[in-house]
Design a protein around this motif. Structure first.
Motif, PDB file in Angstrom:
ATOM      1  N   HIS A   6      32.742  39.626  45.114  1.00 43.10           N
ATOM      2  CA  HIS A   6      33.066  40.148  46.362  1.00 43.10           C
ATOM      3  C   HIS A   6      31.766  39.564  47.126  1.00 43.10           C
ATOM      4  N   ARG A  35      37.183  38.246  46.285  1.00 47.93           N
ATOM      5  CA  ARG A  35      37.519  38.868  47.497  1.00 47.93           C
ATOM      6  C   ARG A  35      36.416  38.650  48.747  1.00 47.93           C
ATOM      7  N   GLU A  36      36.896  38.115  49.737  1.00 49.26           N
ATOM      8  CA  GLU A  36      35.855  37.773  50.977  1.00 49.26           C
ATOM      9  C   GLU A  36      36.140  38.599  52.079  1.00 49.26           C
ATOM     10  N   TYR A  37      34.951  39.001  52.641  1.00 50.67           N
ATOM     11  CA  TYR A  37      34.914  39.879  53.793  1.00 50.67           C
ATOM     12  C   TYR A  37      34.166  39.106  54.809  1.00 50.67           C
ATOM     13  N   LEU A  56      31.292  45.287  51.142  1.00 50.52           N
ATOM     14  CA  LEU A  56      31.291  44.864  49.705  1.00 50.52           C
ATOM     15  C   LEU A  56      31.683  45.908  48.840  1.00 50.52           C
ATOM     16  N   ASP A  59      36.268  48.025  47.917  1.00 47.03           N
ATOM     17  CA  ASP A  59      37.095  47.971  47.232  1.00 47.03           C
ATOM     18  C   ASP A  59      36.661  47.809  45.640  1.00 47.03           C
ATOM     19  N   ALA A  97      31.724  43.537  38.604  1.00 46.96           N
ATOM     20  CA  ALA A  97      31.896  42.988  39.861  1.00 46.96           C
ATOM     21  C   ALA A  97      30.286  42.400  40.297  1.00 46.96           C
ATOM     22  N   LEU A  99      28.348  40.846  43.646  1.00 46.97           N
ATOM     23  CA  LEU A  99      28.341  41.112  45.194  1.00 46.97           C
ATOM     24  C   LEU A  99      27.381  40.264  45.728  1.00 46.97           C
TER      25      LEU A  99
END
Length: 153
Positions: A6, A35-37, A56, A59, A97, A99
Motif C-alpha cells: 500500500h 494499491r496506490e493512494y 493506507l 483496505d 502488508a 506500507l
C-alpha cells in the motif's frame, strides 16, 4: 505468502520503474499486489499524514502482518528479510502488508498499527524506487526460502 504493498502516490503507467515492479510482483508465488493512494498535497503536514495513514490502513486484509517502511526502522540484509518472512509464516500468518508513506513519512496511526518498522537503507529513495526495491526483495526472499539460486552469497 501473500504480499500487499500500500503506497501513497501513483507510479506512471508503463514507465521503467512501474514495469520493474510489475515484473517482480508477477514472479512471486501466491498473491502479490500493489494499491496506490493519493491525498491532496495542500493540507497542513500533520493533517496530510493523518489522512494518508487512513488511506493506507483502510483496505488492509484481516490477519495481516504489517510492515511500515520508515527511515528510522530496522535495517536488514536480504537473508534477514527472508527470515522475517519465514518467521511470519511460522506464526501462521499468510499475509504481509508493506506500507509506503508520503513525502513527509507515516502518521502515528500507521506506526502504532505496524508490527515492525523497516528501513530500506540510510539513503533517501523516491517512492517509486522504494517500490521497486521492495518488490525485488520480496521476490528474493521467496527464492532464498525456496533454496533457488537467484540469491548468491
Amino acid at each position: 505468502m501473500n504480499f500487499f504493498i500500500h503506497a501513497i502516490g501513483f507510479m506512471k503507467k508503463n514507465q521503467p520503474e512501474e514495469i520493474l515492479v510489475r515484473d517482480y510482483l508477477s514472479k512471486i508465488k501466491g498473491r502479490a499486489e500493489i494499491r496506490e493512494y493519493e491525498e491532496r498535497k495542500n493540507l497542513p503536514i500533520p493533517l496530510l499524514k493523518k489522512n494518508e495513514a487512513t488511506l493506507l490502513l483502510k483496505d488492509l486484509p484481516e490477519k495481516v502482518f504489517v510492515v511500515a517502511l520508515d527511515e528510522h526502522g530496522k535495517q536488514m540484509d536480504s537473508v534477514e528479510f527472508a527470515d522475517l518472512v519465514q518467521k511470519v509464516q511460522n506464526m501462521g500468518i499468510s499475509k504481509m502488508a508493506f506500507l509506503i508513506g508520503g513525502a513527509f513519512g507515516h502518521g502515528e496511526e500507521v506506526k502504532k498499527r505496524a508490527d515492525i518498522l523497516l528501513s530500506l537503507g540510510k539513503m533517501t529513495l523516491p517512492h517509486f524506487l522504494a517500490r521497486a526495491v521492495l518488490s525485488e526483495q520480496l521476490y528474493r526472499a521467496q527464492t532464498i526460502l525456496d533454496g533457488h539460486p537467484y540469491h548468491k552469497e
